[in-house]
Design a protein around this motif. Structure first.
Motif, mmCIF file in Angstrom:
data_model
loop_
_atom_site.group_PDB
_atom_site.id
_atom_site.type_symbol
_atom_site.label_atom_id
_atom_site.label_comp_id
_atom_site.label_asym_id
_atom_site.label_seq_id
_atom_site.Cartn_x
_atom_site.Cartn_y
_atom_site.Cartn_z
ATOM 1 N N MET A 1 -31.721 -56.167 49.218
ATOM 2 C CA MET A 1 -31.185 -57.252 48.385
ATOM 3 C C MET A 1 -30.721 -56.709 47.041
ATOM 4 O O MET A 1 -29.739 -57.181 46.480
ATOM 5 N N TYR B 1 -27.251 -55.795 47.187
ATOM 6 C CA TYR B 1 -26.411 -56.828 47.809
ATOM 7 C C TYR B 1 -24.952 -56.756 47.368
ATOM 8 O O TYR B 1 -24.038 -56.950 48.151
ATOM 9 N N ALA B 2 -24.744 -56.465 46.088
ATOM 10 C CA ALA B 2 -23.378 -56.502 45.554
ATOM 11 C C ALA B 2 -22.614 -55.208 45.813
ATOM 12 O O ALA B 2 -21.428 -55.122 45.544
ATOM 13 N N ARG C 1 -20.711 -52.131 47.693
ATOM 14 C CA ARG C 1 -19.793 -52.043 48.835
ATOM 15 C C ARG C 1 -20.012 -50.778 49.658
ATOM 16 O O ARG C 1 -19.350 -50.566 50.656
ATOM 17 N N PHE D 1 -23.529 -63.320 39.219
ATOM 18 C CA PHE D 1 -23.359 -62.412 40.359
ATOM 19 C C PHE D 1 -22.248 -61.403 40.125
ATOM 20 O O PHE D 1 -22.238 -60.339 40.724
ATOM 21 N N VAL E 1 -23.571 -58.277 38.024
ATOM 22 C CA VAL E 1 -24.247 -57.226 38.800
ATOM 23 C C VAL E 1 -23.218 -56.182 39.223
ATOM 24 O O VAL E 1 -23.463 -54.984 39.146
ATOM 25 N N ARG F 1 -22.752 -49.657 51.280
ATOM 26 C CA ARG F 1 -24.073 -49.695 51.897
ATOM 27 C C ARG F 1 -24.187 -48.872 53.170
ATOM 28 O O ARG F 1 -25.252 -48.772 53.740
#
Lengths: 239, 336
Positions: free
Chosen positions: A100, A103-104, A106, A72, A75, A108
């Motif tokens: 998804m 997801y990683a 920041r 994780f 990514v 968004r």
């Protein structure tokens, strides 16, 4: 070099899945690994993503040794993957699957994020048509597009594509490969694993042939397309 | 000797009461069932120690009421405030127990990729340790050397311990021939509200999507940047919060608890989770409510002593006809 794999050995249970593999991926290029089923292509990609434990050797991404970095975290560093068998989340909508992929990230809530959605929809207009559909009900080709679009939503520097043409109709395969070229044109480095060697070699800048866990040949896509042994083994004798 | 007679008269004349109190009971089952179902969805593992997470919540509730100076005469607003605080404390305590459980009983096994059977045995062991620690708490407080002033509150070892006060119920409004009480209403509304919040969290939030991603495809989830250890922790945390809230509602209705109070309730909640479709959040809700109501109807028909039998016969019958439960599908495949 964006990615360097040095002397990589990976075991699958007691079986040596890959043995002493070394290769590198240059920024902005398409690098491809071709080979038969079970040659270790998927294992190589999974190891680069961190899903498989390295027994020996190391993986360097952008100058940083990531051999022991958990998946994780990789990514966040800029590696994303469209896995073998697509690995979409069947119970989520297309939109949620794409979310998804990010997801990683920041950012968004920013415009850059929304632009990335637009970019994915431009590459794969079908996804925009099906944005609220449950991913498990998509066709195989659409699921493949979703898996690739999702990988791009991470805004990766390096995207790993595992057999994107598997199980698709010939017309769709053409489309997928031109999209891969487009991904490269937009500035994302691609590491492509394929059984469809003819198509992969045509698009690739660099290519490596894997046989039973070892690299047996390397060269530019063009060189390997013309290589007699490669032709005989992987291209059906005639490109 | 009596032949087993079906007492339809009793069932029909008390139908609305049996249904409303059954829903209240079922709401508590459902909240505990959520903990089983979420952990199963993410780990494909039955967390058999979840019943103890609930049991610690009941004691947290009990002791909070005592520590806040609850007496036989506490009532009205003071009582409501006490229970509000107790619910928060119980949720925190249960969540901590759940997290401890994950850390001690599961994570070391998962890290080594142990077979699922190992985790199951570990769960059963952890369940005994947790419940027996509560049952032997007198010895434990003595060993630690806590002063009598403190241990006076927590003593009682293996006895049933009750709240200091009788909870006064007030009749609010009639449904059929039954006057719905404030306690019925509080329990049902509180449970539904908490479950709604959880459902929305899992559906809409980023972390909720992470939970669903791990449930649907753990490897893909890792490729998306999901830290599965964190997700597992989060599911234990959420399950614990729900069990803690359920424990306070349970105390509000039942008023007493014991070191082994989690066992039968845990089995019922697990039954509810399986009945609704394990791994399915809404299934846990449906399963819990169906089980609570069916238990009440069933015990009206054949006698209260058959209550537990009714519950498990119902489970078997449902699984015979719908092996995946009422709503079917797991957190993995369901459109949660």
């Amino acid at each position: 070099m964006l990615l360097e794999v040095e002397g990589l050995c990976v075991n699958y249970g007691h079986i040596e899945a890959i043995r002493d593999i070394s290769f590198s991926v240059a920024e902005g290029e398409i690098t491809t690994l071709i080979g038969a089923n079970g040659a270790g292509k998927t294992t190589t990609l999974k190891t680069i993503s961190g899903l498989r434990k390295v027994r020996e050797g190391r993986i360097v991404f952008d100058g940083k040794d990531i051999t022991n970095v958990p998946p994780f975290e990789r990514v966040k560093l800029g590696i994303s993957q469209s896995p073998e068998g697509r690995g979409i989340f069947p119970g989520m909508t297309v939109r949620e699957n794409l979310d998804m992929g990010a997801y990683a990230r920041r950012d968004r809530k920013t415009a850059a994020y929304r632009e990335d959605f637009d970019r994915v929809y431009q590459l794969f207009p079908r996804l925009q048509e099906r944005v609220s559909q449950t991913a498990g009900t998509l066709s195989g080709g659409e699921q493949q597009m979703l898996a690739m679009g999702r990988a791009l939503m991470a805004r990766p520097r390096l995207v790993l594509l595992d057999e994107p043409s598997m199980g698709l109709a010939p017309r769709l395969i053409q489309q997928i490969f031109s999209i891969i070229a487009e991904i490269k044109a937009q500035g994302t480095t691609v590491l492509l694993v394929e059984q469809n060697a003819a198509q992969a070699l045509r698009r690739a800048d660099q290519a490596h042939v894997l046989e039973t866990g070892e690299i047996v040949r390397s060269g530019t896509g063009e060189e390997l397309s013309g290589d007699e042994a490669v032709k005989a083994a992987y291209l059906g004798g005639d490109v | 000797m009596h032949a087993l007679a079906l007492n339809f008269d009793f069932l029909f004349s008390n139908f609305s009461q049996l249904t409303v109190t059954g829903l209240a009971l079922g709401a508590v089952y459902a909240m505990v069932a959520l903990g089983y179902t979420m952990v199963y969805g993410v780990l494909q593992l039955i967390n058999f120690a979840h019943s103890e997470v609930f049991m610690y919540g009941t004691f947290a509730t009990l002791w909070t009421v005592y520590f806040m100076g609850g007496t036989a005469h506490t009532s009205g607003f003071a009582l409501a405030r006490m229970f509000a605080v107790a619910m928060v404390v119980a949720m925190v305590v249960s969540a901590l127990v759940a997290l401890l459980l994950e850390r001690v009983a599961y994570r070391p096994l998962l890290r080594r990729n142990s077979p699922q059977l190992m985790a199951l045995i570990s769960a059963i062991g952890a369940s005994f340790v947790l419940s027996e620690s509560m049952g032997l708490r007198d010895n434990i407080t003595r060993w630690i050397g806590l002063n009598d002033n403190f241990s006076r509150y927590v003593s009682g070892a293996r006895d049933t311990r009750g709240l200091p006060m009788d909870i006064q119920t007030h009749k609010l409004f009639p449904i059929g021939n039954y006057q719905v009480t404030n306690i019925d209403l509080i329990v049902i509304c509180c449970a539904l509200l908490m479950m709604l919040l959880l459902d929305q969290f899992v559906r809409r939030s980023r972390l909720g999507r992470g939970i669903r991603a791990v449930a649907q495809d753990p490897e893909s989830a890792a490729l998306m940047g999901v830290n599965s250890t964190r997700v597992v922790q989060l599911t234990f945390l959420l399950g614990g919060l729900m069990a803690g809230a359920a424990a306070t509602l349970y105390m509000l209705r039942i008023g007493a608890t014991r070191f082994d109070a989690g066992f039968i309730l845990g089995v019922k909640a697990f039954t509810a989770a399986v009945m609704g479709g394990i791994g399915n959040l809404r299934g846990a809700l449906v399963g819990g409510l169906v089980l609570g109501v069916a238990e009440n109807w069933g015990s009206a028909l054949v006698g209260t002593q058959w209550k537990d039998v009714v519950a498990f016969v119902l489970l078997v019958v449902i699984l015979l006809f719908r092996p995946t439960g009422i709503l079917g599908e797991s957190l993995g495949k369901a459109r949660v």
